[in-house]
Write an enzyme that holds these catalytic residues in place. Sequence first.
Site, mmCIF file in Angstrom:
data_model
loop_
_atom_site.group_PDB
_atom_site.id
_atom_site.type_symbol
_atom_site.label_atom_id
_atom_site.label_comp_id
_atom_site.label_asym_id
_atom_site.label_seq_id
_atom_site.Cartn_x
_atom_site.Cartn_y
_atom_site.Cartn_z
ATOM 1 N N GLU A 1 1.549 -6.413 -6.204
ATOM 2 C CA GLU A 1 0.424 -6.568 -6.690
ATOM 3 C C GLU A 1 0.471 -5.680 -8.321
ATOM 4 O O GLU A 1 -1.073 -6.094 -8.725
ATOM 5 C CB GLU A 1 -0.058 -6.115 -5.592
ATOM 6 N N PHE B 1 -5.412 -4.276 12.087
ATOM 7 C CA PHE B 1 -4.176 -4.185 10.838
ATOM 8 C C PHE B 1 -4.636 -5.094 9.172
ATOM 9 O O PHE B 1 -5.474 -5.734 9.449
ATOM 10 C CB PHE B 1 -3.595 -5.768 11.741
ATOM 11 N N GLN B 2 -3.923 -3.899 8.653
ATOM 12 C CA GLN B 2 -4.156 -4.036 6.766
ATOM 13 C C GLN B 2 -5.257 -4.138 6.257
ATOM 14 O O GLN B 2 -6.110 -4.466 5.229
ATOM 15 C CB GLN B 2 -3.748 -5.142 6.462
ATOM 16 N N LYS C 1 -12.474 -12.116 5.917
ATOM 17 C CA LYS C 1 -11.807 -13.520 6.414
ATOM 18 C C LYS C 1 -12.784 -14.435 6.941
ATOM 19 O O LYS C 1 -12.317 -15.234 6.751
ATOM 20 C CB LYS C 1 -10.673 -13.469 7.147
ATOM 21 N N MET D 1 9.884 11.131 -23.077
ATOM 22 C CA MET D 1 8.404 12.442 -23.935
ATOM 23 C C MET D 1 8.352 13.485 -22.736
ATOM 24 O O MET D 1 8.326 14.400 -23.229
ATOM 25 C CB MET D 1 7.468 11.646 -23.566
#
Lengths: 575, 190
Positions: A65, A127-128, A177, A490
């Site tokens: 993502e 969940f999630q 959902k 760097m």
Amino acid sequence: METLVNEKQITTAKKTMSGAEAVICSLLAEGVETIFGYPGGAIMPIYDALYDYMDQVNHILVRHEQGAMHAAQGFARVRKEVGVVFATSGPGATNLITGIADAHTDSTPIVCITGQVPSSLLGTDAFQETDVIGISMPVTKWNHQITDAREIPEIIAKAFYIAKSGRPGPVVIDITKDAQFASMEFEYQKCSKIRTYHPVPKIKEEQLQQAASLINKSERPFLLVGQGILISEAQDILRSFIEKANIPAAWTILGLSALENSHPLNVGMLGMHGNYAPNLLTNECDVLIAVGMRFDDRVTGDLTKYARQAKVIHIDIDPSEIDKNVKADVPLIGDAKQVLEALLPLVSKKRHGPWLKRFKDLHKIEVEKVITPALYPQTPGILMGEVIRHISEATKGEAIIVTDVGQHQMVTSRYYNFKHPHSNVTSGGLGTMGFALPAAMGAKVGMPERPVVAIIGDGGFQMTLQELGTIFQYEIPVKIVILNNGFLGMVRQWQQMFFERRYSFTEMKNPDFIAIAGGFSIQGQKVSDRKHLVAAVKEMLGHPAAYLLEVVVEKEENVFPMIPSGAAVDDIRME
Amino acid sequence: MNKTKIEEEVTADNQELRSFNLSILTENKSGLLNAVTIIFTRRKINIESINVSETEVEGVSRYTIVIKTTREQVDKVVKRIRKLIDVFWAFVYESDEIFYQEIALYKVPTKVFLNGEKAEHLVRNNGARILVIEEDFIIIEKTGHQNETKDLLEKLKPYGVLEFVRSGRIAMSKSMRGTELFLQELHNHY
């Protein structure tokens, strides 16, 4: 911004559909052609609706993502459109956060749509499930959770308006959902007004007069070009403005490419690894005109020793930037293009011959001490600067250049000769390693007709190299250059200069990058000898598909000039 | 290069720590409180008191927040708050620029009032009133500034205070202009 307000409002006839389909139809109504995303449980209804619209919208399945976010950022920057991202709830959404924070810092318009667990499960640690609204709040311009399908068109319209108008930024819309499944009457109306939000402030006539008067009296004016110029498409009026009054102009890393590098009044880059003259002369100018920039600490160094002698005119669309870091003698709040248009007739023609000569003289010193040795080195190993010179010459300054974060980013910003605006894509404010590969991919999707070259360090490349899979699947012909010094360069440079060469965890044992690319059927070659460099760059650019060029560069090269962290702009060091 | 004396005085004044009252007009939206407070969190500014309520204009809320910080910091913070999409406007006042009140409740055992008149005098002389009388306890209510409500608390303590609670500050500006008119003016300005 004005055009958005005046744009004819698009309405469609009412139609019954699911919330999920309403999401897709809303995006189509906003003219969205490309979505970067990754499916998962809580966003499945939206992906299912998308299945029926595959011929109308291009969805690119990324490999992580974060990659979707950076791709959308690259797309948004070069296209000057809102980038769109889909992700699922929980880890899908949290993986977006780095990219959202990056877009927030660098004012990039993005609309992220995240799936959420059904509203009946909110707060149950389902969940999630994660509190996306809470987590994204500090790094979004606006966010909103939808639990009622009927809200979808209105909220998406609002999201696009907010993301794009005024000072742009990322917006998150979290949709449960059940709201995706629910049936609703779809009707779309673009948003052009929110009663609590005034994205483009009116310019105050009095402040214009004060600014013009300061500029007209000035003997040593100096203009700073920020990304605000590019966001408001003010590059042409900027050119007319500086040419009329002969004002030298320097740029921030995000202002790069607003003014072509070859312009005689373009005096180079500001800040820590910027050019010698503009940094030094910041503390000699009498009027400092900052346009669409925010005086980041990497630009100003020690604020108590920054341009104290100068009268500061600060032009910005965001009132909260005024007096945040540098006190403005004349604040000019408004859209950069509108302000410069109003200011142009008020400023007198000037020559400023001796002042411009100061820049030229100091630049000569930098050319001799730093630039020539970097671009035409005599060192045994290849230097980063010469690679950039060859890429710049071979692309004739026509490419879109995407950089990651670190030494290679500074070297590229310093030495690529940009010809066109919106050609520099980098993570400026947040400094997100791993930005370049997905961002270049998004830029190429957005501008398929222009060459896109990603320049990345060996460290940053390994942070998001999974996106080679996306490049492979969608055959995105992006050119990837890894400047490999086997170090987090760097950090190593700082360790050398400020931590007594104690190289604490900055050396990397790197994999065979060409073999990795080969695993994705991406051709490439590794160059460690200077005599093969030009041909390799040519081969990369001529290759019809994606290509990976690994250049092994000097292990311990430092980027100069440098203003040590916390030092003043005129403490700039050449070695 | 050198700062003038006036500049130095202004700087010193800007960096002195004192109380500021923020009065913020917003849409009535869930989650907005979080958006407002994280602006303070990020700068490690502690909120001394906070109150949110609907104004006389339907759908418009007013936040009254008291913080202790410097003038320089509060000016930056207030601009950030104004930037929030669902905020109409944010004002910043020093305490002498507003009228303000807080309300305090004190729970004391009922028996205190049965043993002589001292407790009753305390209530009467401090402009407090008795809110409820239960068999076991009495709740006393007092509005006033923090020092006043705290003063009564100290006086009641010897009698046994079971519980004490004080509200956040609520405040009104000294302007004649109402919320509706202000929002109209704000609208016309843009």
